[in-house]
Scaffold this motif. Structure first.
Motif, PDB file in Angstrom:
ATOM      1  N   TYR A 161       0.854  -1.182   0.000  1.00 32.65           N
ATOM      2  CA  TYR A 161       0.000   0.000   0.000  1.00 32.65           C
ATOM      3  C   TYR A 161       0.896   1.240   0.000  1.00 32.65           C
ATOM      4  O   TYR A 161       1.899   1.284   0.715  1.00 32.65           O
ATOM      5  N   GLY A 162       0.526   2.257  -0.756  1.00 33.18           N
ATOM      6  CA  GLY A 162       1.198   3.553  -0.661  1.00 33.18           C
ATOM      7  C   GLY A 162       0.666   4.273   0.565  1.00 33.18           C
ATOM      8  O   GLY A 162      -0.527   4.196   0.868  1.00 33.18           O
ATOM      9  N   VAL A 163       1.544   4.952   1.297  1.00 30.56           N
ATOM     10  CA  VAL A 163       1.126   5.661   2.508  1.00 30.56           C
ATOM     11  C   VAL A 163       1.865   6.991   2.559  1.00 30.56           C
ATOM     12  O   VAL A 163       3.086   7.038   2.385  1.00 30.56           O
ATOM     13  N   HIS A 164       1.118   8.077   2.814  1.00 25.26           N
ATOM     14  CA  HIS A 164       1.714   9.409   2.852  1.00 25.26           C
ATOM     15  C   HIS A 164       1.070  10.259   3.946  1.00 25.26           C
ATOM     16  O   HIS A 164      -0.093  10.046   4.288  1.00 25.26           O
ATOM     17  N   LEU A 165       1.804  11.262   4.416  1.00 26.66           N
ATOM     18  CA  LEU A 165       1.216  12.284   5.274  1.00 26.66           C
ATOM     19  C   LEU A 165       0.496  13.284   4.381  1.00 26.66           C
ATOM     20  O   LEU A 165       0.967  13.605   3.288  1.00 26.66           O
ATOM     21  N   HIS A 166      -0.656  13.786   4.857  1.00 31.24           N
ATOM     22  CA  HIS A 166      -1.459  14.758   4.107  1.00 31.24           C
ATOM     23  C   HIS A 166      -1.692  16.010   4.944  1.00 31.24           C
ATOM     24  O   HIS A 166      -1.500  16.004   6.162  1.00 31.24           O
ATOM     25  N   ASP A 222     -10.942  14.842   1.338  1.00 35.38           N
ATOM     26  CA  ASP A 222     -10.940  15.825   2.429  1.00 35.38           C
ATOM     27  C   ASP A 222      -9.567  15.985   3.065  1.00 35.38           C
ATOM     28  O   ASP A 222      -9.256  17.045   3.602  1.00 35.38           O
ATOM     29  N   ALA A 223      -8.720  14.969   3.009  1.00 37.92           N
ATOM     30  CA  ALA A 223      -7.383  15.043   3.602  1.00 37.92           C
ATOM     31  C   ALA A 223      -6.438  15.951   2.810  1.00 37.92           C
ATOM     32  O   ALA A 223      -5.338  16.253   3.276  1.00 37.92           O
ATOM     33  N   GLY A 224      -6.868  16.396   1.642  1.00 40.31           N
ATOM     34  CA  GLY A 224      -6.054  17.320   0.854  1.00 40.31           C
ATOM     35  C   GLY A 224      -4.846  16.639   0.232  1.00 40.31           C
ATOM     36  O   GLY A 224      -4.738  15.414   0.211  1.00 40.31           O
ATOM     37  N   PRO A 225      -3.907  17.452  -0.260  1.00 39.90           N
ATOM     38  CA  PRO A 225      -2.723  16.910  -0.921  1.00 39.90           C
ATOM     39  C   PRO A 225      -1.694  16.381   0.081  1.00 39.90           C
ATOM     40  O   PRO A 225      -1.836  16.571   1.295  1.00 39.90           O
ATOM     41  N   HIS A 226      -0.638  15.780  -0.449  1.00 41.69           N
ATOM     42  CA  HIS A 226       0.469  15.321   0.389  1.00 41.69           C
ATOM     43  C   HIS A 226       1.086  16.498   1.140  1.00 41.69           C
ATOM     44  O   HIS A 226       1.211  17.591   0.594  1.00 41.69           O
TER      45      HIS A 226
END
Length: 174
Positions: free
Chosen positions: A87-92, A102-106
């Motif tokens: 899975y790809g996982v990032h902070l937003h 709703d979490a917006g961009p990275h």
């Protein structure tokens, strides 16, 4: 529900965290900041699921981001996801919401480009029972006035341009 030792230790160590219940914590450190969140994915709240096919009922995760002394360390522990999958996982930038977008961009440290040195990428490879861990370290600190507000789990591994498919789950960090 029996938790793997590593997930149990992380949940107990995180302020106000508890297995199978959402939690959000922001705590100052002497010269930095620590943000965290975690729990079982639900259809509403701070730990939310958008795609039950890729994050089945009972899936849960816990994340911590600690930024101090010129370094930012991020970690993720998850279980109950699909086995043998990346899975790809990032902070937003925004908290989780009812809609995946709703979490917006990275979250980007320098607002300039999408890559693993400027963003926090925590791609997660699950084992045969759907559990996994991931961590990242960066040589920069978070700005207290512009903190990441969520961690998003995506359907696909992160591509070189930072894309990772649809958003399947989200943890609010602040």
């Amino acid at each position: 529900m029996r938790l793997p030792a590593m997930l149990f230790a992380l949940l107990v160590a995180a302020p106000a965290a508890a297995a199978c219940a959402s939690s959000v914590a922001v705590s100052p450190t002497p010269n930095g900041v620590r943000i965290s969140g975690g729990g079982q994915f639900a259809t509403t709240g701070a730990v939310i699921v958008y795609d039950r096919a890729l994050a089945p009922d009972g899936a849960q995760a816990s994340a911590t981001v600690e930024s101090v002394a010129g370094q930012t360390r991020s970690s993720l522990v998850a279980e109950g996801l699909l086995p043998n999958r990346t899975y790809g996982v990032h902070l937003h930038v925004n908290p989780c919401g009812a809609k995946p977008d709703d979490a917006g961009p990275h979250y980007q440290h320098a607002h300039s480009h999408a890559d693993a040195s400027n963003e926090v990428w925590l791609d997660l490879k699950t084992d045969t029972v759907g559990a996994g861990t991931s961590s990242a370290r960066h040589g920069w600190t978070l700005n207290r006035d512009r903190l990441p507000r969520s961690l998003v789990i995506h359907a696909e591994p992160t591509a070189p341009d930072g894309t990772a498919g649809s958003r399947i789950a989200c943890l609010t960090l602040q």
